[in-house]
Scaffold this active site. Structure first.
Site, PDB file in Angstrom:
ATOM      1  N   ASP A 111       0.838  -1.202   0.000  1.00  0.00           N
ATOM      2  CA  ASP A 111       0.000   0.000   0.000  1.00  0.00           C
ATOM      3  C   ASP A 111       0.871   1.250   0.000  1.00  0.00           C
ATOM      4  OD1 ASP A 111      -2.157  -1.692   0.216  1.00  0.00           O
ATOM      5  OD2 ASP A 111      -2.291  -1.494   2.395  1.00  0.00           O
TER       6      ASP A 111
HETATM    7  N1  URA Z   1      -1.220  -5.946   3.899  1.00  0.00           N
HETATM    8  C1  URA Z   1      -1.731  -4.689   3.868  1.00  0.00           C
HETATM    9  O1  URA Z   1      -2.768  -4.428   4.450  1.00  0.00           O
HETATM   10  N2  URA Z   1      -1.040  -3.738   3.213  1.00  0.00           N
HETATM   11  C2  URA Z   1       0.140  -3.970   2.598  1.00  0.00           C
HETATM   12  O2  URA Z   1       0.737  -3.041   2.033  1.00  0.00           O
HETATM   13  C3  URA Z   1       0.667  -5.273   2.645  1.00  0.00           C
HETATM   14  C4  URA Z   1      -0.042  -6.249   3.291  1.00  0.00           C
END
Ligand code: URA
Length: 230
Positions: A100
């Site tokens: 993310d």
């Molecule tokens: N899980 C998430 O919620 N975000 C990420 O970036 C990676 C794994």
């Protein structure tokens, strides 16, 4: 390999564009201008396009310490993680899986589709370890619930995983799958909220502690082999 194909592979540009560049005299091989696009070249030749030496390796493999605020996309946008790389690599590389925008830590980038598939396919799913900081304390019961596999808000079920408390409101989670926003959604399912998320390792390969956020380096042959066997 033909000269135009070598230029296309190394730059991510189209074969026709490269053929035109060769014909117009923009390409040198070992210092001499070569205008025939089908001239054979090998990795032992030094090929330059418009003065820049091309990287003729078949594949590239990098680890990046992804900083917060960057996006895993191949689109050439300001926030793209690819903007952290020199332009010559931007058209070749893509992210192995996604993090993310606000997630930091280990991100692998390559131009090798097989490598990506081996690491990310549900069949082979390599372990991915995250350091998680939470808004509220995490109970031992929450850890056990998460470890056993839970049902997310949309009915999807998560596989069993490892959860280790590292503080009152922090833990390490090792997942072997990669659902969308998985860590955040899992913690939301036990009425908590992730305030910071950092990926520490993928497939047993830890983020190099010498890399500051925003820095990257190439994987060593041993690291590529380790990840290819995962
Ligand atoms: N899980 C998430 O919620 N975000 C990420 O970036 C990676 C794994």
């Amino acid at each position: 390999m033909r000269l135009d194909a070598a230029c296309a592979m190394a730059t991510g540009k189209g074969r026709k564009e490269c053929r035109d560049a060769v014909r117009k005299g923009f390409v040198t091989v070992d210092g001499a201008v070569v205008k025939k696009a089908d001239t054979p070249v090998t990795r032992d030749n030094t090929v330059c396009l418009a003065g820049e030496t091309l990287d003729l390796r078949e594949h590239l493999y990098f680890m990046l310490h992804k900083p917060a605020g960057t996006v895993c996309t191949t689109e050439d946008t300001e926030e793209s993680v690819l903007r952290l790389f020199p332009e010559k690599y931007r058209k070749r590389l893509f992210c192995v899986g996604r993090l993310d925008k606000d997630t930091t830590g280990l991100l692998l980038l390559t131009d090798d589709g097989d490598f990506d598939h081996r690491l990310m396919s549900p069949k082979h799913h390599a372990p991915k370890e995250y350091a998680v900081t939470l808004a509220r304390p995490l109970s031992d019961t929450d850890c056990l619930t998460l470890e056993g596999g839970i049902t997310l808000e949309n009915g999807e079920k998560t596989q069993p995983c490892q959860v280790t408390k590292t503080g009152d409101a922090s833990c390490r989670i090792v997942l072997r799958e990669g659902k969308y926003h998985q860590v955040k959604r899992m913690l939301a399912a036990v009425s908590n909220r992730v305030t910071a998320l950092h990926r520490c390792s993928v497939g047993g390969l830890p983020l190099d502690p010498l890399l500051a956020a925003g820095q990257y380096r190439e994987l060593t042959p041993e690291e590529i082999a380790l990840l290819s066997e995962t």
